[in-house]
Motif scaffolding. Structure first.
Motif, PDB file in Angstrom:
ATOM      1  N   VAL A   1       0.826  -1.264   0.159  1.00  0.00           N
ATOM      2  CA  VAL A   1      -0.078  -0.001   0.120  1.00  0.00           C
ATOM      3  C   VAL A   1       0.813   1.085  -0.159  1.00  0.00           C
ATOM      4  CG1 VAL A   1      -1.980   1.209   1.150  1.00  0.00           C
ATOM      5  CG2 VAL A   1      -1.618  -1.349   1.515  1.00  0.00           C
TER       6      VAL A   1
ATOM      7  N   ALA B   1       1.136   5.234   0.603  1.00  0.00           N
ATOM      8  CA  ALA B   1       0.355   6.170   1.209  1.00  0.00           C
ATOM      9  C   ALA B   1       1.330   7.316   1.526  1.00  0.00           C
ATOM     10  CB  ALA B   1      -0.182   5.479   2.590  1.00  0.00           C
TER      11      ALA B   1
ATOM     12  N   GLN C   1      -2.227  16.097  -1.709  1.00  0.00           N
ATOM     13  CA  GLN C   1      -1.338  14.776  -1.665  1.00  0.00           C
ATOM     14  C   GLN C   1      -0.852  14.216  -2.863  1.00  0.00           C
ATOM     15  OE1 GLN C   1      -0.184  13.098   1.598  1.00  0.00           O
ATOM     16  NE2 GLN C   1       1.174  12.623  -0.063  1.00  0.00           N
TER      17      GLN C   1
ATOM     18  N   ARG D   1      -5.114   9.615   6.120  1.00  0.00           N
ATOM     19  CA  ARG D   1      -3.955   9.189   5.430  1.00  0.00           C
ATOM     20  C   ARG D   1      -4.630   8.988   3.944  1.00  0.00           C
ATOM     21  NH1 ARG D   1      -0.138   6.724   8.649  1.00  0.00           N
ATOM     22  NH2 ARG D   1       0.904   5.986   6.493  1.00  0.00           N
TER      23      ARG D   1
ATOM     24  N   ALA E   1      -4.054   6.854   0.740  1.00  0.00           N
ATOM     25  CA  ALA E   1      -3.508   5.491   0.447  1.00  0.00           C
ATOM     26  C   ALA E   1      -3.882   5.234  -0.848  1.00  0.00           C
ATOM     27  CB  ALA E   1      -3.809   4.646   1.567  1.00  0.00           C
TER      28      ALA E   1
END
Lengths: 293, 426
Positions: free
Chosen positions: B160, B162, B173, B266, B268
């Motif tokens: 993953v 992130a 992001q 977060r 991800a």
């Protein structure tokens, strides 16, 4: 049945014929799909044999549908200029043809004796032949490898032929005996009255009348020997190996040898396929007579 | 008379006695001796056969073969033979199904090794399996091998990808990635674009391939010549681990996660974006190899069963079936009560022939499995060859295995002899 009123019967037939029509459609569709499933593997091998190693390593053979330009006969050209392959093709013929001829001759001689000659222990001997029909050839591999070694024919074409003839004989005798017993006794009697010897009866009556049976046996034995790998794997060396053994040695690197493997496998199939399509009637006869009688 | 008969029989008798009978006796005796033949070892070889792993696997596989292959071939052959009678192109169909009987098992082995190759790019079966799978929703855009650009504030948590730090609504992001294979970037991908500022309850960003073809550009910056990665799933993961919002990137690699509360998240890219995608089934692996080889056997021998049964069918008196139909019996009853019983002699012949043949199966098992799954595919005939000729050079054990084959064939021999004697008497 005759008591059924005609109009009822008529109705039934109509319903049935409609049903039958639907059924037929489904059956046809199913069998078309089955036929495609049965054809695709061979077709795939054939197309693969017409592609370069590079193409075969990067994409599937079915991409020829979109890019037919990739087809080439180079693999076959390479194969036919490779002395190992051409030599082994020749070896296959040198093994198969004498085996077939010998099995037919020895089998016909014995088949005639079992069918028309009376001698003590005939029935028991025939039962022994039937028992031998199912003997797995594995039981002879070790002793014959030794024996042929001692005789100095281990690794030679002659040794392989001997092996195939011996193991082809039970089926040959059984098959030809069954066919020969069906020849009308009067024909043999007539010949005998004319003073013909057993040898003359065999050559002039049995062989001509047994033609189809002999053809069946010959086709069967030819295909069997041509396609053999196990016996040849053990009993031949690099100089006497047939095509099947030469091709299997390429199996270790399946992907990178696909050019040799596919073209070689197809090359080994060409003769059997021609024989099969030309004489399949006889081949089927051999199978039927061999196991049903 | 006796001498004449002997004359006709002599060549065959000499060969059968010398090259078949004598070897059988020799092999029986040899099976009680050691590997080199020097010592008498009693039943040791037979004990070894059932305790040694590879021979035991071979015997077990032979049992599977005998249970599965003859029945499958006979049932298919029966089915084909019955259906054949209803179509007009029966001759062509027969030829197609019967044709594999003419070719060598070696050639058949090469064919099946090819069509069951693992890569969906090379093996037609896996190509079909993968195509069907993606038609039913599998196979999203996949970027196997992608890793985050170093120093870009990204972490790789067991697949993953992130952001290192949590974000709140209104933040951006970005995901500069490297290691993406050129051929996994779809044709529709465009020049990467910055996502623009996020609105209320939104987090935005871009996922792009952080490499300029031919070199140049600044790592971590969206430069000209860098491609956006479309179709990547992006999740906003709340502090408690639940996924608060999810979306996919567009052709320029941009995404907008909307409807977020005033919390920290977060961002991800789940691992499903980066796995290989569905690659089909490992047909030639140890688990499936015997099934695949049996399948190729059926491809060859179903035609034999079909031809034999079809000829048996054609010999049956049709008036019986017609009479039953007239009396109102349905097709299944006609088949199960009349056709099948009349066919049973042929079915038995086909079945016995197939059992004898299956017990001795060698070529296909020798040819089809790749090295790694050869042990799992082992059968008696192959094991016999391996221990006595293929490097093992234990001819004592090899002889015992050959005798085992002979013993397994005995019941079929007895059936054959019985059948012959019955026919003689009738």
């Amino acid at each position: 049945m005759s008591l059924t009123p005609t109009h009822v019967r008529g109705k039934k037939t109509l319903a049935r014929s409609i049903l039958g029509f639907v059924d037929k459609g489904i059956i046809n569709a199913v069998l078309v799909i089955v036929a495609i499933f049965w054809l695709v593997p061979t077709l795939g091998l054939f197309v693969s044999s017409l592609r370069t190693v590079g193409d075969s390593a990067s994409s599937g053979w079915w991409t020829v549908v979109t890019t037919p330009a990739q087809l080439t006969i180079d693999n076959y050209a390479n194969l036919l200029s490779n002395p190992t392959i051409t030599g082994s093709f020749w070896n296959t013929i040198l093994i198969t043809v004498p085996t077939t001829v010998l099995v037919v001759i020895f089998g016909a001689l014995a088949g005639y004796a079992f069918a028309w000659l009376k001698f003590p222990g005939r029935d028991w001997l025939l039962i022994a032949v039937i028992v031998l029909l199912a003997v797995p050839l594995q039981v002879a591999l070790i002793p014959l490898a030794r024996m042929f070694g001692a005789l100095g024919i281990f690794g030679s074409i002659f040794g392989v032929i001997l092996f195939h003839v011996a193991f082809g004989l039970p089926f040959a005798i059984f098959l030809l005996r069954n066919f020969f017993t069906q020849i009308p006794a009067e024909l043999l009697e007539a010949a005998r009255i004319d003073g013909a010897s057993d040898w003359r009866i065999f050559v002039q009556v049995i062989l001509p009348l047994g033609g189809p049976a002999i053809a069946s046996l010959a086709i069967f034995q030819f295909l069997w020997t041509w396609n053999d790998m196990l016996v040849a794997l053990i009993f031949t060396d690099s100089g006497s190996q047939p095509l099947t053994v030469a091709i299997q040695s390429q199996l270790r690197q399946f992907g990178s040898n696909l050019d040799v493997l596919s073209a070689g496998a197809f090359l080994s199939m060409i003769v059997p396929l021609i024989v099969f399509f030309a004489f399949q009637r006889f081949f089927v006869q051999a199978l039927l007579a061999g196991s049903q009688k | 008379m006796f001498l004449i008969a002997l004359g006709f029989l002599a060549p065959a008798l000499v060969l059968l006695v010398g090259l078949v009978l004598y070897p059988i006796l020799y092999t029986v005796v040899r099976s009680f001796f050691s590997a080199e033949g020097g010592d008498f070892v009693g039943w040791d070889n037979y004990v070894t056969m059932f305790t040694n792993d590879s021979t035991f696997t071979a015997i077990r596989n032979n049992v599977i073969w005998v249970l599965v292959a003859p029945v499958s071939c006979t049932v298919l052959g029966l089915l084909f033979a019955v259906l054949l009678e209803k179509i007009k192109w029966s001759t062509a169909f027969k030829l197609i199904i019967f044709m594999p009987m003419a070719i060598s098992m070696l050639a058949a082995g090469v064919i099946f090794r090819g069509i069951f190759q693992e890569s969906p790019n090379l093996g037609v079966v896996n190509a079909a399996v993968v195509a069907v799978n993606s038609a039913f929703g599998g196979g999203d855009a996949a970027y196997p091998g992608a890793t985050p650009r170093g120093d870009a504030g990204l972490i790789d948590d067991s697949g993953v990808l992130a952001g290192e730090t949590a974000v709140t609504a209104g933040d951006e992001q970005n995901f500069p990635l490297v290691g993406v294979r050129a051929d996994s970037v779809p044709d529709g991908a465009e020049q990467a674009e910055p996502a623009g500022s996020a609105g209320a309850g939104q987090v935005t960003g871009t996922v792009w391939l952080d490499v300029v073809t031919g070199g140049g550009g600044t790592p971590g910056q969206i430069d000209d010549g860098k491609t956006g990665l479309p179709g990547i799933r992006v999740d906003a993961v709340a502090a408690d681990g639940t996924i608060a919002a999810t979306t996919e990137t567009d052709a320029a690699g941009r995404y907008i996660l909307a409807g977020l509360a005033e919390e920290t998240y977060r961002i991800a890219l789940p691992a499903s974006n980066f796995d290989e995608g569905y690659q089909g089934v490992s047909w030639l692996s140890s688990g499936l190899i015997t099934a695949v080889i049996i399948l190729s056997y059926i491809w060859i021998w179903a035609g034999f069963a079909m031809v034999m049964i079809a000829s048996g069918l054609s010999a049956i008196d049709r008036s019986l079936q017609e009479a039953a139909r007239m009396d109102g019996a349905n097709e299944w009853k006609v088949f199960s009560r009349i056709t099948a019983p009349l066919l049973s002699p042929v079915l038995i012949v086909v079945f016995v022939t197939l059992i004898i043949n299956v017990l001795k199966i060698f070529d296909l098992v020798y040819v089809i499995p790749p090295g790694a799954s050869k042990p799992a595919a082992n059968v008696i005939a192959v094991e016999m060859w391996t221990v006595s000729f293929g490097g093992g050079s234990n001819q004592g054990l090899g002889s015992a295995l050959a005798i085992l084959l002979l013993i397994l064939v005995l019941p079929s021999m007895i059936i054959n002899v019985r059948k012959f004697r019955q026919e003689r008497q009738s």
